[in-house]
Every structure is written in structure tokens, then in C-alpha cells.
Enzyme design. Structure first.
Site, PDB file in Angstrom:
ATOM      1  N   ASP A 120       0.874  -1.248   0.101  1.00 26.83           N
ATOM      2  CA  ASP A 120       0.110  -0.008   0.059  1.00 26.83           C
ATOM      3  C   ASP A 120       1.041   1.152  -0.042  1.00 26.83           C
ATOM      4  OD1 ASP A 120      -2.246  -1.342   0.022  1.00 26.83           O
ATOM      5  OD2 ASP A 120      -2.538  -1.250   2.179  1.00 26.83           O
ATOM      6  N   ASP A 138      -6.772  -1.805  -4.263  1.00 25.92           N
ATOM      7  CA  ASP A 138      -7.786  -1.468  -3.231  1.00 25.92           C
ATOM      8  C   ASP A 138      -8.834  -0.285  -4.134  1.00 25.92           C
ATOM      9  OD1 ASP A 138      -6.302  -2.881  -1.355  1.00 25.92           O
ATOM     10  OD2 ASP A 138      -5.052  -1.013  -0.658  1.00 25.92           O
TER      11      ASP A 138
END
Length: 178
Positions: A120, A138
């Protein structure tokens, strides 16, 4: 019976999401070398910040109880279920949603398999508030789920098969609704 073009186009969109996700993560890790830098400010409200997400979604620590392989198996099973759902999908908006979710799920599955955690890096922040750090996969999953929810709430032309029976049984003998 599957709608051939919807399924094929859905898989193509999933593949595009997957490639975009994996290329962005490769660039973050190998090009920008973000793990060494930690964070790189881009705008007053946007940074690239390195986070290794070992949890499920938004850092939910389910990974601690399932472990790396448990999450991989769970994500793979969900991905196969999404493929089956996409195969049976006859509506474009549903196929679009499922394709976004599938591409994102497989992108994060690859991370877990290779790195043991999801890469991330997109970090939105304003004043003293920090949003969750996320990635392309995501984003695709979030947009896909949002479209599915909105489409489900609209309800146009998607009533249960026995809706007419239910409606008829809720009327009294004079034909008025109860």
C-alpha cells in the site's frame, strides 16, 4: 448460460486492473524505492507512504489469526467465486463491478503470495487527519463494491422471481393492500 461478451470483457477489464496495479507496485518498490524512503510528499494532501498491509481490509488484523496462507486461500476462494458470478452475470453494470473487484483481489493476492503482505502506498491526508493508505487494487475493489451496492439499492427490474406471488398474498380479498 453465460453472456460471452460480458464475461470476456469482464476478464479483460480485470486483467487491465491487475496489470496497472502490479506495475504501480513494481514502480513503488523498484523504481521509487519507497521502502527505503518511507514517505515522499507529492501535494499538501497526498504522499506516497510505504505500508506493508498484513491485515485483510483497512488493516483489519485478521491476518494474525489466519496467517499468510490462510488469507491467500481465502482470497483465492473469493476470486473463484467472483469468476463464477461474472460468468453468470447478464447485466453490464454487475459485470463491470465484479471485474473491478476481481482485478483488485487478484492484484492483492499476488502481493500476499510474493511479499507476504499487500503493498500500500497512496496516502491521502488533510490537516491532522490521515486516510487509510491504499493502492490501485484497493481503489478498484472499493469502486466495484460501491457500484454493486448502488445498483442493488436501485432495484430496477431486479425483483425476486416470486415477487408477484408475494404481492398477491399481501392483498386482502377486496384487492386492497394490507
Amino acid at each position: 448460460m453465460a453472456q460471452g461478451p460480458l464475461f470476456r470483457n469482464g476478464l479483460m477489464l480485470s486483467a487491465i486492473i491487475l496489470v496497472a496495479d502490479q506495475l504501480s507496485k513494481w514502480w513503488i518498490l523498484e523504481g521509487l524505492k519507497l521502502p527505503e524512503k518511507g514517505s515522499v510528499p507529492l501535494l499538501p494532501f497526498l504522499s506516497f507512504s510505504m505500508v506493508w498491509n498484513k491485515g485483510i481490509s483497512m488493516g483489519i488484523p485478521l491476518g494474525e489469526s489466519l496467517g499468510k496462507w490462510g488469507i491467500i486461500v481465502l482470497t483465492a476462494a473469493i476470486s473463484l467465486w467472483l469468476v463464477k458470478w461474472l460468468w453468470n452475470s447478464v447485466r453490464r453494470v454487475e459485470a463491470l463491478s465484479l471485474s473491478l473487484i476481481l482485478g483488485g483481489a487478484i492484484g492483492n493476492l499476488i502481493d500476499r503470495f510474493i511479499h507476504g503482505a499487500v503493498v500500500d502506498f497512496v496516502h491521502l491526508h488533510a490537516m491532522d487527519y490521515n486516510f487509510y493508505v491504499f493502492n490501485v487494487a484497493d481503489s478498484a475493489i472499493t469502486v466495484g463494491v460501491a457500484i454493486l451496492i448502488i445498483d442493488g439499492l436501485r432495484g430496477e427490474g431486479k425483483s425476486p422471481k416470486n415477487a408477484q406471488k408475494v404481492a398477491e398474498s399481501s392483498r386482502d380479498p377486496e384487492g386492497e393492500s394490507s
